[in-house]
Design a protein around this motif. Structure first.
Motif, PDB file in Angstrom:
ATOM      1  N   PHE A 105     -10.180-121.248 -20.078  1.00  0.00           N
ATOM      2  CA  PHE A 105      -9.254-120.142 -20.315  1.00  0.00           C
ATOM      3  C   PHE A 105      -8.197-120.057 -19.212  1.00  0.00           C
ATOM      4  O   PHE A 105      -7.006-119.937 -19.491  1.00  0.00           O
TER       5      PHE A 105
ATOM      6  N   THR B 139     -13.460-118.992 -29.350  1.00  0.00           N
ATOM      7  CA  THR B 139     -12.268-118.156 -29.211  1.00  0.00           C
ATOM      8  C   THR B 139     -11.357-118.702 -28.122  1.00  0.00           C
ATOM      9  O   THR B 139     -10.144-118.799 -28.309  1.00  0.00           O
ATOM     10  N   LYS B 140     -11.942-119.085 -27.012  1.00  0.00           N
ATOM     11  CA  LYS B 140     -11.126-119.626 -25.916  1.00  0.00           C
ATOM     12  C   LYS B 140     -10.494-120.961 -26.304  1.00  0.00           C
ATOM     13  O   LYS B 140      -9.343-121.222 -25.978  1.00  0.00           O
TER      14      LYS B 140
ATOM     15  N   PHE C  68      -7.633-120.235 -28.430  1.00  0.00           N
ATOM     16  CA  PHE C  68      -6.522-119.800 -27.576  1.00  0.00           C
ATOM     17  C   PHE C  68      -5.768-121.014 -27.039  1.00  0.00           C
ATOM     18  O   PHE C  68      -4.534-121.044 -27.051  1.00  0.00           O
TER      19      PHE C  68
ATOM     20  N   LYS D  46      -1.915-122.098 -27.726  1.00  0.00           N
ATOM     21  CA  LYS D  46      -0.937-122.413 -26.673  1.00  0.00           C
ATOM     22  C   LYS D  46      -0.301-123.788 -26.889  1.00  0.00           C
ATOM     23  O   LYS D  46       0.850-124.008 -26.528  1.00  0.00           O
TER      24      LYS D  46
ATOM     25  N   ALA E 192      -6.405-123.980 -34.210  1.00  0.00           N
ATOM     26  CA  ALA E 192      -6.670-122.643 -33.672  1.00  0.00           C
ATOM     27  C   ALA E 192      -7.332-121.765 -34.733  1.00  0.00           C
ATOM     28  O   ALA E 192      -8.356-121.122 -34.472  1.00  0.00           O
TER      29      ALA E 192
ATOM     30  N   ASP F 106     -10.806-110.391 -30.367  1.00  0.00           N
ATOM     31  CA  ASP F 106      -9.880-111.386 -29.818  1.00  0.00           C
ATOM     32  C   ASP F 106      -9.602-112.489 -30.838  1.00  0.00           C
ATOM     33  O   ASP F 106      -8.455-112.876 -31.033  1.00  0.00           O
ATOM     34  N   SER F 107     -10.656-112.981 -31.473  1.00  0.00           N
ATOM     35  CA  SER F 107     -10.471-114.033 -32.485  1.00  0.00           C
ATOM     36  C   SER F 107      -9.638-113.526 -33.647  1.00  0.00           C
ATOM     37  O   SER F 107      -8.784-114.243 -34.164  1.00  0.00           O
TER      38      SER F 107
ATOM     39  N   LEU G 153      -5.923-113.176 -32.389  1.00  0.00           N
ATOM     40  CA  LEU G 153      -5.308-114.485 -32.147  1.00  0.00           C
ATOM     41  C   LEU G 153      -5.169-115.286 -33.438  1.00  0.00           C
ATOM     42  O   LEU G 153      -4.192-116.021 -33.608  1.00  0.00           O
TER      43      LEU G 153
ATOM     44  N   TYR H 174      -2.800-110.082 -24.544  1.00  0.00           N
ATOM     45  CA  TYR H 174      -2.308-111.436 -24.814  1.00  0.00           C
ATOM     46  C   TYR H 174      -0.808-111.583 -24.589  1.00  0.00           C
ATOM     47  O   TYR H 174      -0.334-112.703 -24.351  1.00  0.00           O
TER      48      TYR H 174
ATOM     49  N   TYR I  88       0.103-113.295 -21.479  1.00  0.00           N
ATOM     50  CA  TYR I  88      -0.067-114.744 -21.503  1.00  0.00           C
ATOM     51  C   TYR I  88       0.984-115.403 -22.378  1.00  0.00           C
ATOM     52  O   TYR I  88       0.871-116.578 -22.724  1.00  0.00           O
TER      53      TYR I  88
END
Length: 138
Positions: A34, A64-65, A68, A72, A79, A95-96, A99, A131, A134
């Motif tokens: 992450f 999930t990470k 992410f 990106k 993803a 989060d999932s 995203l 998020y 980021y």
């Protein structure tokens, strides 16, 4: 602690040491994944997430990470697949859900992406800001 303070380089050094001491510490790989994605080292982050999943397959947090990281890297299908897998394991994984919404929006699925993002925001309104820092915004 270093990561929480925003000292990403020190955090990576700490995770490196944790992995040196225990090469099977999947959480250290997951966390380093992450942080590397955050500091624009997504390829190295992807390797770390893959190692964490090798050590413990079907881990929603690691999926999930990794999702992410794929986001990106603009690998939207990969993803979405990771977020889908994480949500199958933990359906309330905010989060999932959020995203995945961003990945769908970036793929052109405005209806599906907006629905996912709205559902995530209904559960945790600060997910957007989390998020956004980021560089991931709707």
């Amino acid at each position: 602690a270093s990561w929480a303070k925003g000292d990403h380089e020190r955090a990576i050094a700490d995770f490196n040491e944790a992995i040196r001491l225990d090469p099977k510490d999947r959480r250290a790989y997951q966390a380093r994944c992450f942080v590397r994605a955050i500091i624009d080292q997504p390829q190295q982050g992807l390797s770390d997430c893959n190692e964490a999943l090798r050590l413990k397959p079907d881990d929603a947090a690691t999926l999930t990470k990794r999702g992410f990281v794929h986001l990106k890297l603009a690998q939207h299908d990969l993803a979405i697949a990771d977020f889908d897998a994480a949500l199958r394991l933990e359906p309330r994984q905010v989060d999932s859900l959020y995203l995945r919404g961003l990945a769908k929006l970036r793929k052109g699925d405005s209806e599906g992406g907006s629905a996912d993002a709205a559902a995530a925001k209904a559960v945790r309104s600060n997910v957007v800001g989390q998020y956004a820092r980021y560089g991931l915004v709707e």
